[in-house]
Design a protein around this motif. Sequence first.
Motif, short mmCIF file in Angstrom:
data_model
loop_
_atom_site.label_atom_id
_atom_site.label_comp_id
_atom_site.label_asym_id
_atom_site.label_seq_id
_atom_site.Cartn_x
_atom_site.Cartn_y
_atom_site.Cartn_z
N UNK A 124 -5.02 5.10 1.33
CA UNK A 124 -3.94 4.29 0.77
C UNK A 124 -4.40 3.61 -0.51
N UNK A 125 -3.47 3.36 -1.43
CA UNK A 125 -3.74 2.59 -2.63
C UNK A 125 -3.05 1.24 -2.51
N UNK A 126 -3.83 0.17 -2.61
CA UNK A 126 -3.31 -1.19 -2.43
C UNK A 126 -3.24 -1.90 -3.77
N UNK A 132 0.85 -1.19 0.00
CA UNK A 132 0.00 0.00 0.00
C UNK A 132 0.88 1.24 0.00
N UNK A 133 0.49 2.22 -0.79
CA UNK A 133 1.19 3.50 -0.83
C UNK A 133 0.24 4.59 -0.38
N UNK A 160 -3.47 -7.88 5.45
CA UNK A 160 -2.11 -7.47 5.80
C UNK A 160 -1.34 -7.15 4.53
N UNK A 161 -0.83 -5.92 4.44
CA UNK A 161 -0.07 -5.49 3.27
C UNK A 161 1.18 -4.73 3.72
N UNK A 162 2.17 -4.68 2.84
CA UNK A 162 3.42 -4.01 3.15
C UNK A 162 3.26 -2.50 3.03
N UNK A 163 3.61 -1.77 4.07
CA UNK A 163 3.54 -0.31 4.04
C UNK A 163 4.91 0.34 4.23
N UNK A 164 5.92 -0.45 4.59
CA UNK A 164 7.28 0.05 4.74
C UNK A 164 8.18 -0.70 3.77
N UNK A 176 4.47 -4.13 7.98
CA UNK A 176 3.16 -4.22 7.31
C UNK A 176 2.08 -3.61 8.19
N UNK A 177 0.92 -3.41 7.58
CA UNK A 177 -0.23 -2.83 8.26
C UNK A 177 -1.47 -3.65 7.94
N UNK A 178 -2.36 -3.77 8.88
CA UNK A 178 -3.63 -4.46 8.65
C UNK A 178 -4.71 -3.43 8.33
N UNK A 179 -5.37 -3.60 7.19
CA UNK A 179 -6.46 -2.73 6.76
C UNK A 179 -7.78 -3.49 6.83
#
Length: 234
Positions: A159-161, A152-153, A180-184, A192-195
Motif C-alpha cells: 500500500x502507498x500511504x 492508503x491506496x 490507522x489510515x483510510x482504505x475505503x 480504515x485499516x491499521x498498518x
Amino acid sequence: MNAVFVETEEQLAILETVRRFVREEIDPVAGGLDRHDDPARCFSWEIVEKADAAGIRTMTLSEDWGGIGADSLSTAMVIEELAKGDMGVAVVMAQTLKLVQVLQKAATPEQQRKYLPRFRDDPRCLLAIGITEPETASNYFIPHAAPFHTAAEKTDGGWLINGMKHFISNGNRAGLYLLFVQTEKGSLADGSTCFLIERDMPGFSIGRVHDKMGERLANNAELVFENCFVPDAN
C-alpha cells in the motif's frame, strides 16, 4: 459498603521497584529536562534505557516473550507511580505498555514473531499509535466518526500511504507504529485499516515536535507520509 482493594505481594514488589526507580532516576532530572526551550531536548533516552533495565518497559510482554505478563490493573498502578515523578515519563511508558498488549492480541503470529523479539531486545524501542489528525481529531471511537484524511491506496505487494497525523505520543521516538489510515473511500472511519509502520520506512518522516504542557518529557510529534510504501505483510 465500600470495597477495599488489597494489593497482591507481586504487585507490591513491582510497585516498590517503580517507586525506587522514580526516586533515583526521575526525580533528580525531571525538572532540569522540563526547562529546555526545545521540547525535543526534554526527552531522555537514559530514562528509557534505565526503565528497560528495571523491567518496566517490557513488563506487559507475556512470559513466553520475555516479560512478566503484567495485567492491566498492575500496569495502571505502575503508570500512576511513574506520573508522581513526571507525567511525560508516565506517558512514554503507558503508550508502549498498552500497545505491546495490543500487538500480542491483534497481530498475526507472523507479525508477532517479527516484531516482539525486536521490541524485547532493543532497550530503546518505544511504541506509538497514529490516530489523531488536524481535521478529524481523536474521534475514531465515537460512532459515525469522520473518515481519516490519511489514506492508503493498494499497489503491487502493498500500500502507498499519504497524509499526516499529529499530537502523537512517542511520535518522534518510537521504533514501531500502529497507524490507522483510510482504505475505503467514501466510508466513515470504520473503513480504515491499521498498518504496522517501521521508523525507517521510505516516505515516512517526522514533522514538528509539539510543546505540550505537562508532558514535555514525552515527545508528541507529527507523522508525515509521502508515498510511504507498506508491504501487505504489515
